[in-house]
Design an enzyme around this catalytic site. Sequence first.
Site, short mmCIF file in Angstrom:
data_model
loop_
_atom_site.label_atom_id
_atom_site.label_comp_id
_atom_site.label_asym_id
_atom_site.label_seq_id
_atom_site.Cartn_x
_atom_site.Cartn_y
_atom_site.Cartn_z
N TYR A 141 20.40 101.04 11.55
CA TYR A 141 20.23 100.94 10.10
C TYR A 141 20.82 102.16 9.37
CZ TYR A 141 16.98 97.03 10.83
OH TYR A 141 16.41 95.84 11.20
N LYS A 192 17.48 97.62 25.24
CA LYS A 192 18.45 96.63 25.69
C LYS A 192 19.43 97.38 26.59
CE LYS A 192 20.17 92.43 25.54
NZ LYS A 192 19.51 91.30 26.22
N ASP A 224 14.71 91.12 24.51
CA ASP A 224 14.61 89.66 24.48
C ASP A 224 13.36 89.20 25.23
OD1 ASP A 224 16.02 90.83 26.56
OD2 ASP A 224 17.37 89.15 26.89
N ASP A 248 11.64 96.57 13.88
CA ASP A 248 11.57 95.78 12.65
C ASP A 248 11.24 94.33 12.99
OD1 ASP A 248 11.87 94.94 10.07
OD2 ASP A 248 14.02 95.32 9.93
N ASP A 252 7.29 92.16 13.00
CA ASP A 252 7.03 90.97 12.18
C ASP A 252 6.50 89.82 13.05
OD1 ASP A 252 7.81 92.22 9.86
OD2 ASP A 252 9.08 90.56 9.18
#
Length: 359
Positions: A141, A192, A224, A248, A252
């Site tokens: 980001y 990852k 994943d 992020d 959620d």
Amino acid sequence: MSRKVLVIAGDGIGPEIAVEARKVLDVANERFNLDIEFDEALLGGSAYDTVGVPLPDETLEKAKASDAILFGAIGGPKWDNNERHLRPEQGLLDIRSKLELFGNLRPAILYPQLADASSLKPEVVSGLDILIVRELTGGIYFGEPRGIRTLENGEREGYNTYKYSESEIERIARVAFEAAQKRSGKLCSVDKANVLEATVLWREVLDRMAPEYPDVELSHMYVDNAAMQLVRAPKQFDVLVTGNMFGDILSDAAAMLTGSIGMLPSASLDKNNRGMYEPCHGSAPDIAGQGKANPLAMILSAAMMLRYSLNAPEAADAIEAAVSSVLDQGLRTPDIFTEGDTLVNTSGMGEAVAVALKQ
Ligand code: NAD
């Protein structure tokens, strides 16, 4: 000595839920003699409309001068076509980065009273209590270079940079190891590393630090798989630590396990535990101005603020107990309502928590 709290209501449902959090804090202030002084400032779309930028200098100055910031939410369709540096979201990214709020704590707790509101079966989620520690001021980001460029063949290409330095990884890892020490001693790092070098280094640094925390059992999981495990068997986790983008998304998903994103508080801390406290949700433009917003995430964020930055754990416990007692009474905003509950609006919920806290 008085404690200074800056309240930034923001856009959309932000101002509606901020009023309710203030109601509850005012009661706590009096009941526990906290001596909190409140100030207010603009951020996001409302700041852009008033002074032409999403993060006014005055807001940043006030934020730096306060002991903690309580923040609602920013954003909305009205500003979606602003240039990137004038979008409300940019104001939020900038204030987090300028205050060096790198450590984002996102608890996902399922209140037993809300087991039916979760999208998963009660036996999968009942008793759920996990903490996601998300790195907040680095990763993709913020990475440079970034942009949209035109290639030699005339085609446009969007690009971003995913990078983490060792010191950035180390400081967020410390927050997570220490949080795990205070909880069950289990820490799962999500990366990852099978594809992204930035997260190969992430994993290496975590492994290198693990011997400093012999009471913490460190494990690693690819993002994943973590997404899958969160909806398959979320209670296997206690503390999860991950980078900005994965955090992020996963937080959620974890939010929905608890019934509603309207229940989830968060803390973003700097290295001295000074912080900004905010609900995990956004400005919910679809329900803004209708009295439908659940103010509990913001009220619970205020409780976290009392615990982590203002050294008032008793007041924090009392607010959390008041929220639980209101849920026991069966009061529900629409997002957590199921058959047989008593439907209340935003201010009805805030008022009920304030009343419960007085008792
Ligand atoms: P959102 O979190 O605002 O809303 C997602 C869904 O959850 C909506 O259906 C909304 O009605 C519901 N919801 C959210 N908070 C709720 C609450 N307290 N009570 C009841 N229901 C609630 O996410 P979005 O729709 O993707 O984004 C809307 C705007 O918010 C965008 O402009 C986005 O950029 C911004 N945003 C801001 C923040 C922040 O300020 N920290 C975070 C995420 C998104």
